[in-house]
Design a protein around this motif. Structure first.
Motif, short mmCIF file in Angstrom:
data_model
loop_
_atom_site.label_atom_id
_atom_site.label_comp_id
_atom_site.label_asym_id
_atom_site.label_seq_id
_atom_site.Cartn_x
_atom_site.Cartn_y
_atom_site.Cartn_z
N PRO A 16 0.83 -1.21 0.00
CA PRO A 16 0.00 0.00 0.00
C PRO A 16 0.87 1.27 0.00
O PRO A 16 2.07 1.20 0.27
CB PRO A 16 -0.78 -0.09 1.31
CG PRO A 16 -0.59 -1.47 1.81
CD PRO A 16 0.68 -1.97 1.23
N ALA A 17 0.22 2.38 -0.27
CA ALA A 17 0.96 3.64 -0.32
C ALA A 17 0.06 4.79 0.12
O ALA A 17 -1.16 4.73 -0.07
CB ALA A 17 1.42 3.90 -1.75
N LEU A 18 0.68 5.80 0.71
CA LEU A 18 -0.03 7.06 0.87
C LEU A 18 0.28 7.86 -0.38
O LEU A 18 1.46 8.18 -0.65
CB LEU A 18 0.47 7.81 2.11
CG LEU A 18 0.03 7.22 3.45
CD1 LEU A 18 0.70 7.95 4.61
CD2 LEU A 18 -1.49 7.28 3.61
N ARG A 95 4.78 3.21 2.27
CA ARG A 95 5.51 4.24 1.51
C ARG A 95 4.64 5.45 1.19
O ARG A 95 3.40 5.36 1.18
CB ARG A 95 6.04 3.62 0.22
CG ARG A 95 4.90 3.10 -0.64
CD ARG A 95 5.38 2.06 -1.64
NE ARG A 95 4.22 1.38 -2.21
CZ ARG A 95 4.06 1.11 -3.49
NH1 ARG A 95 5.00 1.41 -4.36
NH2 ARG A 95 2.98 0.50 -3.91
N ASN A 96 5.30 6.57 0.86
CA ASN A 96 4.62 7.74 0.29
C ASN A 96 4.93 7.75 -1.19
O ASN A 96 6.09 7.66 -1.58
CB ASN A 96 5.19 9.04 0.89
CG ASN A 96 4.77 9.24 2.32
OD1 ASN A 96 3.65 8.90 2.69
ND2 ASN A 96 5.65 9.76 3.12
N ILE A 110 5.96 9.31 -8.79
CA ILE A 110 7.23 8.85 -8.21
C ILE A 110 6.87 7.88 -7.09
O ILE A 110 6.32 8.27 -6.06
CB ILE A 110 8.06 10.03 -7.65
CG1 ILE A 110 8.24 11.10 -8.74
CG2 ILE A 110 9.41 9.54 -7.12
CD1 ILE A 110 8.90 12.37 -8.26
N ASN A 111 7.13 6.60 -7.33
CA ASN A 111 6.79 5.56 -6.34
C ASN A 111 8.02 5.15 -5.55
O ASN A 111 9.04 4.80 -6.13
CB ASN A 111 6.18 4.34 -7.04
CG ASN A 111 4.77 4.60 -7.52
OD1 ASN A 111 4.28 5.73 -7.46
ND2 ASN A 111 4.11 3.57 -7.99
N PHE A 112 7.90 5.20 -4.24
CA PHE A 112 9.03 4.90 -3.36
C PHE A 112 8.96 3.43 -2.93
O PHE A 112 7.92 2.80 -3.03
CB PHE A 112 8.97 5.82 -2.13
CG PHE A 112 9.37 7.23 -2.46
CD1 PHE A 112 8.52 8.08 -3.14
CD2 PHE A 112 10.62 7.71 -2.10
CE1 PHE A 112 8.88 9.37 -3.47
CE2 PHE A 112 11.00 9.01 -2.42
CZ PHE A 112 10.13 9.84 -3.10
N PRO A 113 10.09 2.90 -2.42
CA PRO A 113 10.02 1.53 -1.89
C PRO A 113 9.25 1.53 -0.57
O PRO A 113 9.22 2.55 0.12
CB PRO A 113 11.49 1.15 -1.67
CG PRO A 113 12.24 2.43 -1.62
CD PRO A 113 11.44 3.48 -2.34
N GLY A 114 8.64 0.41 -0.27
CA GLY A 114 7.85 0.33 0.97
C GLY A 114 8.61 -0.33 2.10
O GLY A 114 9.84 -0.42 2.06
N LEU A 145 5.48 -5.57 -5.43
CA LEU A 145 5.87 -6.35 -4.25
C LEU A 145 6.82 -5.53 -3.39
O LEU A 145 7.81 -5.01 -3.89
CB LEU A 145 6.59 -7.63 -4.69
CG LEU A 145 5.78 -8.57 -5.57
CD1 LEU A 145 6.63 -9.79 -5.95
CD2 LEU A 145 4.52 -9.01 -4.87
N PRO A 146 6.56 -5.45 -2.08
CA PRO A 146 7.53 -4.81 -1.20
C PRO A 146 8.72 -5.73 -0.99
O PRO A 146 8.65 -6.92 -1.31
CB PRO A 146 6.74 -4.60 0.10
CG PRO A 146 5.71 -5.67 0.09
CD PRO A 146 5.38 -5.96 -1.35
N SER A 147 9.77 -5.19 -0.42
CA SER A 147 10.93 -6.01 -0.10
C SER A 147 10.49 -7.13 0.86
O SER A 147 9.65 -6.91 1.73
CB SER A 147 11.97 -5.07 0.51
OG SER A 147 12.78 -5.73 1.38
N GLY A 148 11.05 -8.31 0.67
CA GLY A 148 10.70 -9.44 1.54
C GLY A 148 9.73 -10.40 0.88
O GLY A 148 9.49 -11.49 1.39
N ILE A 149 9.11 -10.00 -0.24
CA ILE A 149 8.19 -10.92 -0.96
C ILE A 149 8.78 -11.18 -2.35
O ILE A 149 8.92 -10.25 -3.15
CB ILE A 149 6.78 -10.32 -1.12
CG1 ILE A 149 6.22 -9.92 0.24
CG2 ILE A 149 5.86 -11.32 -1.81
CD1 ILE A 149 4.81 -9.39 0.18
#
Ligand SMILES: Nc1ncnc2c1ncn2[C@@H]1O[C@H](COP(=O)(O)OP(=O)(O)OP(=O)(O)O)[C@@H](O)[C@H]1O
Ligand SMILES: O=P(O)(O)OC[C@@]1(O)O[C@H](CO)[C@@H](O)[C@@H]1O
Length: 315
Positions: A16-18, A95-96, A110-114, A145-149
């Motif tokens: 998810p993201a803000l 993430r934002n 601009i998508n940041f890592p979560g 996918l976030p880190s860890g998946i």
């Protein structure tokens, strides 16, 4: 014995993201840009799909992961929209993502890592999916996918749901898309760029999409939808390939247009609609999404009215 039919839907949002949105006359790189009309939305692809479906009236459950440090913004969205919260809390923050819309309709994202998902949370999601599968038929999994998946883990979840006879709709990109395709969900919805990347054809044409979609169908994927932005979308199902043109609308922000389109496909499935009725509705729903900031259904009568304006043709 006939298959039990369930009415609800589960939306899976792993990252998810803000969404921090703003509008400005034009965006210039390498210099200061001042933004007006700023807002913050609890979002991410799966959560956007869930919000649209809940607004349409579907009994909607969300699962996936939420960073516990800023979970409250998402919890508010769930309670305001009557979405059942089955998200697993993980350490850290969601993430934002920055979404800047120019007055000419062009949007820069601009998508940041979560957060990073710990192994124990992966097991928890497996258990949650298993529990939700007891009372749901339709699962929609979308986003990065976030880190860890790993993409392989994602494919494992899709495969698990499909092996239980569940209907899985899937929208992702890059390696996650490739891996998810191998697990043969019932429907995939890449956009033109994502599908072209998967094909290894940088400028994939509709003919390329058709040829590859036929091959995917032969492997067991029943529906391939490729969204084409302001050109609409194409949908291959049971060997029938149809195109819908996009509606002509004033563009405010294109963020979440694909999520609204996918929600429209889910809604058509839940209602038992025909392919054509579902496609027209999904296109009208996505048109309403681009004429607002953020996703959600504010005027269903306008969407219903515009369904008949959608031009659909076999190709
Ligand atoms: N400029 C536009 N005018 C009218 N409709 C549009 C426009 N852009 C997108 N749409 C509608 O939204 C649908 C999805 O758009 P698009 O292909 O851009 O999805 P996407 O790239 O997955 O979007 P996102 O990732 O931001 O959710 C299109 O099929 C179309 O119906
Ligand atoms: O980084 P991902 O997961 O691919 O996409 C995330 C995202 O860009 O998708 C949504 C729009 O579709 C936004 O709400 C969100 O910021």
């Amino acid at each position: 014995m006939s298959k039990k039919i369930f009415s609800g839907v589960v939306a899976v949002c792993l990252n998810p993201a803000l969404d921090v949105t703003g509008s400005l006359a034009s965006l210039n790189s390498g210099t200061l840009n001042r933004v007006s009309d700023s807002d913050v939305f609890a979002a991410g692809k799966g959560i956007n799909v869930a919000k649209v479906l809940a607004n349409l009236g579907a009994q909607t459950t969300v699962t996936g992961f939420l960073g516990e440090e800023n979970a409250n913004a998402f919890e508010r969205l769930f309670s305001d929209n009557k979405i059942i919260d089955a998200m697993i809390r993980v350490p850290g923050s969601c993430r934002n993502n920055i979404k800047l819309s120019q007055h000419d309709g062009l949007t820069t994202e601009i998508n940041f890592p979560g957060f990073s998902v710990p192994p124990s949370a992966l097991d928890a999601l497996g258990h949650t999916l298993s529990r939700l599968a007891q009372e749901h038929d339709l699962f929609v999994i979308s986003g990065s996918l976030p880190s860890g998946i790993s993409p392989v883990r994602l494919a494992g979840w899709i495969h698990f749901l499909c092996s239980l006879g569940k209907t899985v709709y899937f929208d992702s990109s890059g390696e996650a898309l490739s891996s998810g395709i191998n697990a043969k969900p019932a429907l995939i919805k890449p956009n033109q760029e994502e599908f072209s990347e998967w094909l290894g054809e940088p400028d994939g044409s509709i003919t390329d999409f058709r040829n590859y979609s036929q091959r995917l169908m032969a492997t067991g994927i029943e529906n391939v939808v490729v969204s084409l932005g302001d050109e609409g979308a194409v949908w291959l199902r049971h060997g029938e390939w149809i195109k819908c043109d996009a509606l002509d609308v004033d563009i405010v922000s294109t963020v979440g247009a694909g999520d609204s389109l996918l929600a429209g496909f889910c809604w058509g499935y839940l209602q038992g609609w025909s392919q054509q009725k579902t496609f027209r509705f999904a296109i009208a729903l996505s048109a309403s999404a681009v004429s607002q900031v953020g996703v959600g259904v504010s005027d269903i009568t306008d969407i219903t009215r515009r369904v008949s304006e959608v031009n659909l043709s076999p190709i």
